[in-house]
Motif scaffolding. Structure first.
Motif, PDB file in Angstrom:
ATOM      1  N   PHE A 186      49.707 -13.023 -19.115  1.00 26.81           N
ATOM      2  CA  PHE A 186      48.792 -12.954 -18.143  1.00 26.81           C
ATOM      3  C   PHE A 186      47.484 -12.074 -18.753  1.00 26.81           C
ATOM      4  CE2 PHE A 186      46.697 -11.261 -14.256  1.00 26.81           C
ATOM      5  CZ  PHE A 186      46.043 -12.259 -13.754  1.00 26.81           C
ATOM      6  N   GLU A 187      47.904 -10.775 -19.044  1.00 27.17           N
ATOM      7  CA  GLU A 187      47.212  -9.882 -19.479  1.00 27.17           C
ATOM      8  C   GLU A 187      46.267 -10.272 -20.714  1.00 27.17           C
ATOM      9  OE1 GLU A 187      49.320  -5.904 -17.914  1.00 27.17           O
ATOM     10  OE2 GLU A 187      49.621  -6.595 -19.872  1.00 27.17           O
ATOM     11  N   THR A 188      46.935 -10.748 -21.588  1.00 26.00           N
ATOM     12  CA  THR A 188      46.421 -11.451 -22.760  1.00 26.00           C
ATOM     13  C   THR A 188      45.292 -12.731 -22.514  1.00 26.00           C
ATOM     14  OG1 THR A 188      48.564 -11.083 -24.198  1.00 26.00           O
ATOM     15  CG2 THR A 188      47.010 -12.806 -24.999  1.00 26.00           C
ATOM     16  N   ILE A 189      45.752 -13.435 -21.603  1.00 19.83           N
ATOM     17  CA  ILE A 189      44.714 -14.427 -21.270  1.00 19.83           C
ATOM     18  C   ILE A 189      43.526 -13.899 -20.434  1.00 19.83           C
ATOM     19  CG2 ILE A 189      44.550 -16.693 -19.730  1.00 19.83           C
ATOM     20  CD1 ILE A 189      47.336 -17.381 -20.585  1.00 19.83           C
ATOM     21  N   ILE A 241      36.609  -2.602 -19.115  1.00 17.61           N
ATOM     22  CA  ILE A 241      36.850  -2.562 -17.542  1.00 17.61           C
ATOM     23  C   ILE A 241      38.107  -3.421 -17.229  1.00 17.61           C
ATOM     24  CG2 ILE A 241      35.882  -3.361 -15.401  1.00 17.61           C
ATOM     25  CD1 ILE A 241      32.955  -2.698 -16.803  1.00 17.61           C
ATOM     26  N   ALA A 242      38.365  -4.579 -17.925  1.00 12.69           N
ATOM     27  CA  ALA A 242      39.495  -5.506 -17.459  1.00 12.69           C
ATOM     28  C   ALA A 242      40.823  -4.801 -17.902  1.00 12.69           C
ATOM     29  CB  ALA A 242      39.462  -6.622 -18.629  1.00 12.69           C
ATOM     30  N   GLN A 243      40.709  -4.160 -18.852  1.00 16.83           N
ATOM     31  CA  GLN A 243      41.984  -3.119 -19.215  1.00 16.83           C
ATOM     32  C   GLN A 243      42.313  -2.226 -18.128  1.00 16.83           C
ATOM     33  OE1 GLN A 243      40.800  -2.540 -23.639  1.00 16.83           O
ATOM     34  NE2 GLN A 243      42.443  -1.201 -22.926  1.00 16.83           N
ATOM     35  N   ASN A 244      41.429  -1.575 -17.424  1.00 19.92           N
ATOM     36  CA  ASN A 244      41.569  -0.657 -16.511  1.00 19.92           C
ATOM     37  C   ASN A 244      42.113  -1.555 -15.177  1.00 19.92           C
ATOM     38  OD1 ASN A 244      40.518   1.157 -14.102  1.00 19.92           O
ATOM     39  ND2 ASN A 244      40.501   2.390 -15.839  1.00 19.92           N
ATOM     40  N   VAL A 245      41.161  -2.400 -14.779  1.00 20.92           N
ATOM     41  CA  VAL A 245      41.854  -3.245 -13.546  1.00 20.92           C
ATOM     42  C   VAL A 245      43.203  -3.772 -13.649  1.00 20.92           C
ATOM     43  CG1 VAL A 245      41.205  -5.422 -12.051  1.00 20.92           C
ATOM     44  CG2 VAL A 245      39.294  -3.988 -13.184  1.00 20.92           C
ATOM     45  N   LEU A 246      43.588  -4.154 -14.829  1.00 23.24           N
ATOM     46  CA  LEU A 246      44.705  -4.710 -15.044  1.00 23.24           C
ATOM     47  C   LEU A 246      46.119  -3.743 -15.398  1.00 23.24           C
ATOM     48  CD1 LEU A 246      43.921  -7.509 -17.805  1.00 23.24           C
ATOM     49  CD2 LEU A 246      44.653  -7.818 -15.212  1.00 23.24           C
ATOM     50  N   GLY A 247      45.569  -2.408 -15.472  1.00 22.13           N
ATOM     51  CA  GLY A 247      46.335  -1.245 -15.914  1.00 22.13           C
ATOM     52  C   GLY A 247      47.037  -1.395 -17.071  1.00 22.13           C
ATOM     53  N   VAL A 248      46.377  -1.901 -17.941  1.00 20.30           N
ATOM     54  CA  VAL A 248      46.803  -1.912 -19.454  1.00 20.30           C
ATOM     55  C   VAL A 248      46.743  -0.660 -20.048  1.00 20.30           C
ATOM     56  CG1 VAL A 248      46.576  -3.106 -21.568  1.00 20.30           C
ATOM     57  CG2 VAL A 248      46.512  -4.291 -19.484  1.00 20.30           C
ATOM     58  N   ALA A 296      43.449  -2.668 -31.224  1.00 20.24           N
ATOM     59  CA  ALA A 296      43.106  -3.682 -32.252  1.00 20.24           C
ATOM     60  C   ALA A 296      42.923  -5.032 -31.545  1.00 20.24           C
ATOM     61  CB  ALA A 296      44.534  -3.783 -33.078  1.00 20.24           C
ATOM     62  N   PHE A 297      43.835  -5.421 -30.535  1.00 20.86           N
ATOM     63  CA  PHE A 297      43.708  -6.609 -30.202  1.00 20.86           C
ATOM     64  C   PHE A 297      42.277  -7.060 -29.457  1.00 20.86           C
ATOM     65  CE2 PHE A 297      43.942  -9.320 -25.851  1.00 20.86           C
ATOM     66  CZ  PHE A 297      44.474 -10.549 -26.588  1.00 20.86           C
ATOM     67  N   ILE A 339      47.665 -14.783 -31.177  1.00 17.73           N
ATOM     68  CA  ILE A 339      47.360 -16.161 -31.386  1.00 17.73           C
ATOM     69  C   ILE A 339      46.739 -16.881 -30.030  1.00 17.73           C
ATOM     70  CG2 ILE A 339      48.347 -18.404 -31.525  1.00 17.73           C
ATOM     71  CD1 ILE A 339      50.461 -17.202 -33.653  1.00 17.73           C
ATOM     72  N   ILE A 340      47.430 -16.373 -28.903  1.00 14.99           N
ATOM     73  CA  ILE A 340      46.923 -16.913 -27.300  1.00 14.99           C
ATOM     74  C   ILE A 340      45.477 -16.379 -27.322  1.00 14.99           C
ATOM     75  CG2 ILE A 340      47.475 -16.594 -25.059  1.00 14.99           C
ATOM     76  CD1 ILE A 340      50.457 -16.638 -25.459  1.00 14.99           C
ATOM     77  N   GLY A 341      45.426 -15.045 -27.593  1.00 14.08           N
ATOM     78  CA  GLY A 341      44.062 -14.278 -27.420  1.00 14.08           C
ATOM     79  C   GLY A 341      43.069 -15.125 -28.027  1.00 14.08           C
ATOM     80  N   ASN A 342      43.171 -15.297 -29.466  1.00  8.97           N
ATOM     81  CA  ASN A 342      42.361 -16.024 -30.299  1.00  8.97           C
ATOM     82  C   ASN A 342      41.734 -17.390 -29.901  1.00  8.97           C
ATOM     83  OD1 ASN A 342      41.040 -14.341 -32.528  1.00  8.97           O
ATOM     84  ND2 ASN A 342      43.165 -13.848 -32.570  1.00  8.97           N
ATOM     85  N   VAL A 343      42.671 -18.178 -29.567  1.00 11.58           N
ATOM     86  CA  VAL A 343      42.692 -19.624 -29.054  1.00 11.58           C
ATOM     87  C   VAL A 343      41.981 -19.471 -27.586  1.00 11.58           C
ATOM     88  CG1 VAL A 343      43.720 -21.433 -27.988  1.00 11.58           C
ATOM     89  CG2 VAL A 343      44.661 -20.522 -30.214  1.00 11.58           C
TER      90      VAL A 343
END
Length: 284
Positions: free
Chosen positions: A7-10, A32-39, A47-48, A231-235
């Motif tokens: 979910f976080e990846t997508i 900001i998305a990382q922060n909201v998701l708590g990543v 790197a991602f 892979i999922i992230g790039n697609v």
């Protein structure tokens, strides 16, 4: 999945695809998305967010492949030196290289400092607001260019200098290069398209450098353990960026940048207000 859930990846990849080519700062929005998701901001997550830009740049190559893979067949005088004949034939790529050089040099020299700034939500928010205010007036500051304006080496290099400003998180590489193009008398459409083309070598180099750095620092296992996320992230970033580019070209040609300016001010201002109210928005 490793450091990131599916979910976080997508979600992060959607944010990258949507914002990479819009003048709103993809890096800022992913932070900001990382922060909201708590990543947590691990080495892989850092790197991602860079590596999935590869998926986004493939969308440019796909959409503009006829223009991207082209040679200049216009005739040149018979007495033209061989080197000038060569550069004339590969004119498009030569100008991309000239525009790419400033960011490549500064990015290499200050990569550690740039990584430090990527940790700061405050910097992102402030730059979103400042950039937003500027975008409210940039259509008036830079008169609409002419469609027959020739992009010279000097103009390409100047656009490359503007791109360096985007090393500050929250500025937006797209905004910096489009404004740079408009400052060189290009139309909004031509400036935006050259910004897309310039993204290819710039982001490819950033991705390659980040992967190489991870390998040299012993991060091979980190990459392989998180390969499904990459892979999922790039697609996802590729598909979303395709749609975003088509929307952006049509919108900015008709309406200019004011709407993006207000968006930046609202997002950046909201973050600053939350920080003043005591919310912990820093990435750990």
């Amino acid at each position: 999945m490793g450091d990131l859930t599916t979910f976080e990846t997508i979600i992060i990849a959607i944010v990258e695809g949507l914002t990479e080519f819009l003048p709103v700062s993809s890096t800022g929005h992913m932070i900001i998305a990382q922060n909201v998701l708590g990543v947590e901001s691990t080495e892989f997550v850092k790197a991602f967010t860079v590596i999935i830009q590869f998926g986004a740049i493939l969308s440019v190559v796909c959409l503009y492949w006829k223009r991207f893979f082209r040679l200049n067949h216009a005739p040149v005088p018979e007495n033209t030196p061989a080197i000038k004949r060569f550069l004339h034939k590969f004119d498009f790529y030569w100008k991309l290289l000239v525009a790419f050089i400033p960011a490549a040099v500064l990015g290499f020299l200050f990569s550690d400092k740039i990584d430090e700034m990527l940790e700061s939500v405050v910097i992102v928010a402030v730059m979103l607001v400042i950039g937003g205010i500027f975008m409210l007036f940039c259509d008036k500051i830079f008169s609409q260019g002419k469609e027959d304006t020739v992009l010279t080496e000097r103009k390409a290099f100047n656009i490359g200098l503007f791109q360096c400003i985007a090393m500050i998180p929250g500025v937006s590489r797209s905004m910096a290069t489009i404004v740079g193009g408009m400052a060189q008398k290009l139309t909004r459409k031509d400036a935006a398209e050259f910004s897309f083309f310039l993204a290819v070598p710039t982001m490819f180099a950033a991705t390659g450098y980040k992967v190489l750095k991870l390998f040299l620092d012993g991060g091979t296992e980190i990459l392989f353990n998180n390969m499904p996320a990459l892979i999922i992230g790039n697609v996802v970033a590729f598909v979303v960026a395709l749609l975003a580019i088509k929307f952006f070209i049509s919108f900015v040609t008709k309406y200019g940048f004011k709407a993006f300016g207000w968006y930046r001010i609202i997002v950046g201002g909201t973050i600053l207000i939350m920080l003043l109210l005591g919310y912990n928005l820093e990435i750990g």
